[in-house]
Design an enzyme around this catalytic site. Structure first.
Site, PDB file in Angstrom:
ATOM      1  CB  CYS A   1     -10.810 -45.364  11.016  1.00  0.00           C
ATOM      2  SG  CYS A   1     -12.108 -46.482  10.447  1.00  0.00           S
TER       3      CYS A   1
ATOM      4  CB  CYS B   1     -12.740 -47.495  13.338  1.00  0.00           C
ATOM      5  SG  CYS B   1     -12.302 -47.912  11.669  1.00  0.00           S
ATOM      6  CG  ASP B   2     -11.319 -44.969  16.254  1.00  0.00           C
ATOM      7  OD1 ASP B   2     -11.512 -46.137  16.621  1.00  0.00           O
ATOM      8  OD2 ASP B   2     -10.246 -44.578  15.763  1.00  0.00           O
TER       9      ASP B   2
END
Ligand code: FAD
Ligand code: NAP
Length: 335
Positions: A146, A149-150
């Site tokens: 992701c 996300c990261d």
């Protein structure tokens, strides 16, 4: 619970990610006495959902310094339990949509009759399937599925990052990662992208992005953090090594809808259809869906929680308006 246990519940919530726990918090506070079937423990999934496999969540509102995924999920569960939610740690394997109350069966053989059902079983990112890939993804060692996300985590800044995949997600992830990375290498198993023309053109035109065509990752190097990849040419079989500071796997997702095949209408890609815009009702009145299992586009914790709230309110209102009694024949007619 023993094999012969039979229960009758007003609202059953299937799944225990952000969507499931948010639905439970709302249903419990509305005095619907929800029963959560949170999922069993397997090699690839545990109760709490996808965030149990990540370290830092920096984009969930309310945590100005971020929060680790497990803490966030365990706190959501505690919040739902505080209002009286009850929990069964098993998987649902069967739902009979023609029978009302709906009949659910779990892996342990428990039979649960439900006046309303909220499906929040999420989706799983597909992984390449390499041992060190899985280990480093779980330990926060620079492997992720992701980018949104990261990608912004300090670990990935000014590094050479690899993105595996040739679809729109891989292009979008690569373009997003150029904000933080020194260079992004898209590793694709063919010499032609699957991505839409516009996304492919954007990636091809970006000077920070390079391509490793006809290549698959056969090994991930690194003990605490990733240090590189072994790539194999899919045409010649030749191998080479690529030094990287991060690996983003973008080869698609699989919704957890195996048990829903003949229950509710699914899209071609397997996600649950919610035919009415801005509603969580599925093709079967009384069965609602929330989170990644019905969302093949946003796939974020906060959107999952948001649709979990919507599903709880939709279920509450459907039951308050008489449920199936107010619409006789509706459930049996199904789709
Ligand atoms: P999930 O979290 O997928 O949970 C589904 C639950 O359903 C699981 O507990 C599973 O055990 C259960 N289940 C499945 N099948 C059954 C069944 N048959 N019966 C009973 N239970 C079942 N999003 C962000 O917004 N920020 C981030 O930083 C972020 N980081 C991420 C990092 C990683 C490594 C991953 C993989 C994802 C990340 N995401 C992040 C995405 C986010 O985790 C998901 O969007 C979110 O978890 C979806 O929530 P959900 O409730 O729909 O489902
Ligand atoms: P996808 O279109 O299925 O693409 C997956 C990619 O991963 C393909 O290129 C595939 O290779 C590759 N792949 C699959 N398994 C692999 C493996 N084991 N090893 C190496 N490579 C592997 O998935 P997606 O990119 O996640 O997109 C899903 C859907 O969402 C699509 O409809 C897409 O258009 C949409 N989407 C749209 C946007 C946007 O419009 N902004 C953004 C994201 C996603 P092959 O090509 O060889 O099969």
């Amino acid at each position: 619970m023993s094999e012969s246990t039979t229960l009758h519940e007003r609202v059953v919530i299937i799944g225990s990610g952000p969507a499931g726990w948010t639905a439970a918090i709302y249903s419990a506070r509305a005095e619907m006495n929800p029963f959560v079937i949170e999922g069993g423990i397997s090699r690839t999934m545990i109760p709490g959902g996808q965030l149990m496999f990540t370290t830092e969540v920096e984009n969930y509102p309310g945590f100005k310094h971020g929060v680790d995924g497990q803490t966030l999920m365990l706190d959501m569960k505690e919040q739902a339990l505080r209002f009286g939610t009850r929990v069964l740690t098993e998987d649902v394997v069967e739902i009979d949509p023609a029978q009302y109350p709906f009949r659910l069966v779990t892996t342990g053989g428990t039979e649960v009759f439900a006046d309303a059902v909220i499906v929040a079983t999420g989706a799983n990112a597909k992984w390449i399937g390499l041992a060190n890939e899985e280990r480093l993804a779980q330990s926060g060692g620079g492997v992720s599925a992701c980018a949104v996300c990261d990608g912004a985590l300090p670990h990935f800044r000014n590094q050479v990052l690899a993105v595996v995949g040739g679809g729109d997600t891989a292009m979008e992830d690569a373009l997003y990662l150029t904000k933080f990375a020194k260079e992004v290498v898209i590793v694709h198993r063919r010499d032609e992208l699957r991505a839409s023309k516009i996304m492919a053109e954007r990636a091809l035109a970006n000077e920070k992005i390079t391509f490793a065509w006809n290549s698959v990752v056969t090994e991930v190097f690194g003990d605490d953090v990733i240090t590189g990849l072994r790539l194999q040419d899919t045409v010649t079989g030749e191998e080479r090594e690529l030094e990287v500071g991060g690996l983003f796997v973008a080869i698609g997702h699989e919704p957890n809808t195996g048990f829903l095949q003949d229950v509710v209408d699914l899209k071609d890609n397997g996600y649950v259809k919610t035919p009415i815009p801005w509603r969580t009702q599925t093709s079967v009145p009384g069965i609602f869906a929330a989170g990644d299992v019905m969302d093949d586009y946003y796939r974020q914790a906060v959107t999952a929680a948001g649709t979990g709230c919507m599903a709880a309110l939709d279920a509450e209102r459907w039951l308050a308006h008489g449920g199936v009694d107010a619409h006789p024949g509706e459930v049996a007619a199904g789709h």
